[in-house]
Design an enzyme around this catalytic site. Sequence first.
Site, short mmCIF file in Angstrom:
data_model
loop_
_atom_site.label_atom_id
_atom_site.label_comp_id
_atom_site.label_asym_id
_atom_site.label_seq_id
_atom_site.Cartn_x
_atom_site.Cartn_y
_atom_site.Cartn_z
N GLY A 24 8.72 6.07 24.79
CA GLY A 24 7.79 5.51 23.80
C GLY A 24 8.53 5.14 22.52
O GLY A 24 7.97 5.19 21.42
N ALA A 25 9.79 4.76 22.67
CA ALA A 25 10.67 4.60 21.51
C ALA A 25 10.25 3.46 20.59
O ALA A 25 10.59 3.46 19.41
CB ALA A 25 12.10 4.38 21.99
N ALA A 26 9.47 2.50 21.12
CA ALA A 26 9.04 1.39 20.25
C ALA A 26 7.63 1.63 19.70
O ALA A 26 7.06 0.76 19.05
CB ALA A 26 9.08 0.07 21.02
N GLN A 85 4.54 3.93 17.58
CA GLN A 85 4.35 4.38 16.18
C GLN A 85 5.21 5.60 15.86
O GLN A 85 5.90 5.63 14.84
CB GLN A 85 2.94 4.89 16.02
N ARG A 145 -11.84 11.53 30.41
CA ARG A 145 -10.70 12.41 30.16
C ARG A 145 -9.91 12.67 31.46
O ARG A 145 -8.69 12.69 31.47
CB ARG A 145 -11.21 13.72 29.56
N ASN A 203 -1.76 9.70 33.02
CA ASN A 203 -0.58 10.24 32.36
C ASN A 203 0.17 11.18 33.29
O ASN A 203 1.39 11.24 33.28
CB ASN A 203 -0.96 10.93 31.06
N ASN A 213 0.17 12.82 24.76
CA ASN A 213 -1.03 13.59 25.11
C ASN A 213 -1.57 13.25 26.49
O ASN A 213 -1.39 12.13 26.95
CB ASN A 213 -2.12 13.32 24.06
N ASP A 273 0.33 21.02 14.48
CA ASP A 273 -0.84 21.87 14.20
C ASP A 273 -0.43 23.05 13.31
O ASP A 273 -1.16 23.43 12.39
CB ASP A 273 -1.44 22.34 15.52
N HIS A 319 -2.92 21.69 22.47
CA HIS A 319 -2.90 20.74 21.35
C HIS A 319 -4.15 19.87 21.49
O HIS A 319 -4.13 18.79 22.07
CB HIS A 319 -1.65 19.87 21.38
#
Length: 330
Positions: A11-13, A15, A100, A107, A133, A161, A189
């Site tokens: 996910g390097a690009a 946020q 969910r 994922n 997540n 957290d 989390h």
Amino acid sequence: MNSPIRVAVTGAAGQIGYSLLFRIASGAMFGPGQPVILQLIEAPIEKALKALEGVAMELDDCAFPLLHGIVQTSDPAVGFKDANWCLLVGAKPRGPGMERADLLKDNGRIFIGQGQIIDQVAAADARVAVVGNPANTNCMIAASQAKRLPPERFTAMVRLDQNRAQSQLAKKAGVPLTAVENIFIYGNHSPTMFPAFAHATINGRPAMAVINDDAWLQGAFCETVGKRGAAIIAARGASSAASAANALVDHVRSLVTPGAIHSVAVKSNGAYGFDANVWAGMPVRTTTPGSYAVITGQAMDEFAQTKIAATNRELTEERAMVAELLPKAS
Ligand code: NAX
């Protein structure tokens, strides 16, 4: 100067990636004497890979002395090759109307693949930290695929957290942040997490005595920390990114600093009544760089036990939702 370590980031690009990579390259994560090679992994999507190119150009333009190389790839076998640290930030976001259970499964498939490849190609001392997540369950899924790397090498991040809880306690007590110690996060989390305020201290005194407002601690405090992510989305129009990247810097920095005491989601082994096969936040003490021991035996009153039971229930429910993806014996 040490020889460089390889740090893979998925996910390097995204946020968080955009706030994270520059901190790693500047030495904030591994210290000023530790060069790094960044192995940046993005989804095989043209737009994401183009954005990654831009991020790599900016990294070049920072001329960080500790940054000894950049790999850009959408192939996890390349990205995780010989990685000493695998920071799993990328994940599929929850789309409109998505259940969910579907998010967990979508994922789950990503983290199964990544767990397998990391186990095959990462360095012998590889450590994995999961942010994407649902982080705890994604971490459990990735760890379930490993035959070579033991489950303790896989951790999920609850440090954001912990940082949020520390900050809220300091504000309420009107003290500097550093006066607040021993506030640890138990469980998932997610809004069910439990910031165990009964063990926290403020200037060395029990936080409960200093704050002297049990209703606030049990109510507004737990709720503010648990729902902080949603509050940030409501205010900013986007989810926490800089604070999440900062928390990952803290998570890894503490894990490589012997003696550090901090909250990490780890395989529970039954501590604090968590199911033995979930990854739950709890306090750990770093022993040697990258290794830790869970701090057990923190007393839990009835309120704490109820909170822990609720967050454990959510973790076991998440596990049940992805049971079909897990190896039969685990
Ligand atoms: P973004 O959507 O901005 O970035 C995610 C990036 O991951 C995208 O660029 C996407 O292309 C990439 N990606 C997706 N699948 C991939 C794959 N299979 N391999 C490599 N890259 C892939 O999200 P961002 O705001 O950066 O958040 C990333 C994750 O962190 C999300 O799952 C988010 O929910 C989670 N968070 C976790 C937190 C925690 O404390 N554990 C707090 C912050 C954050 O919400």
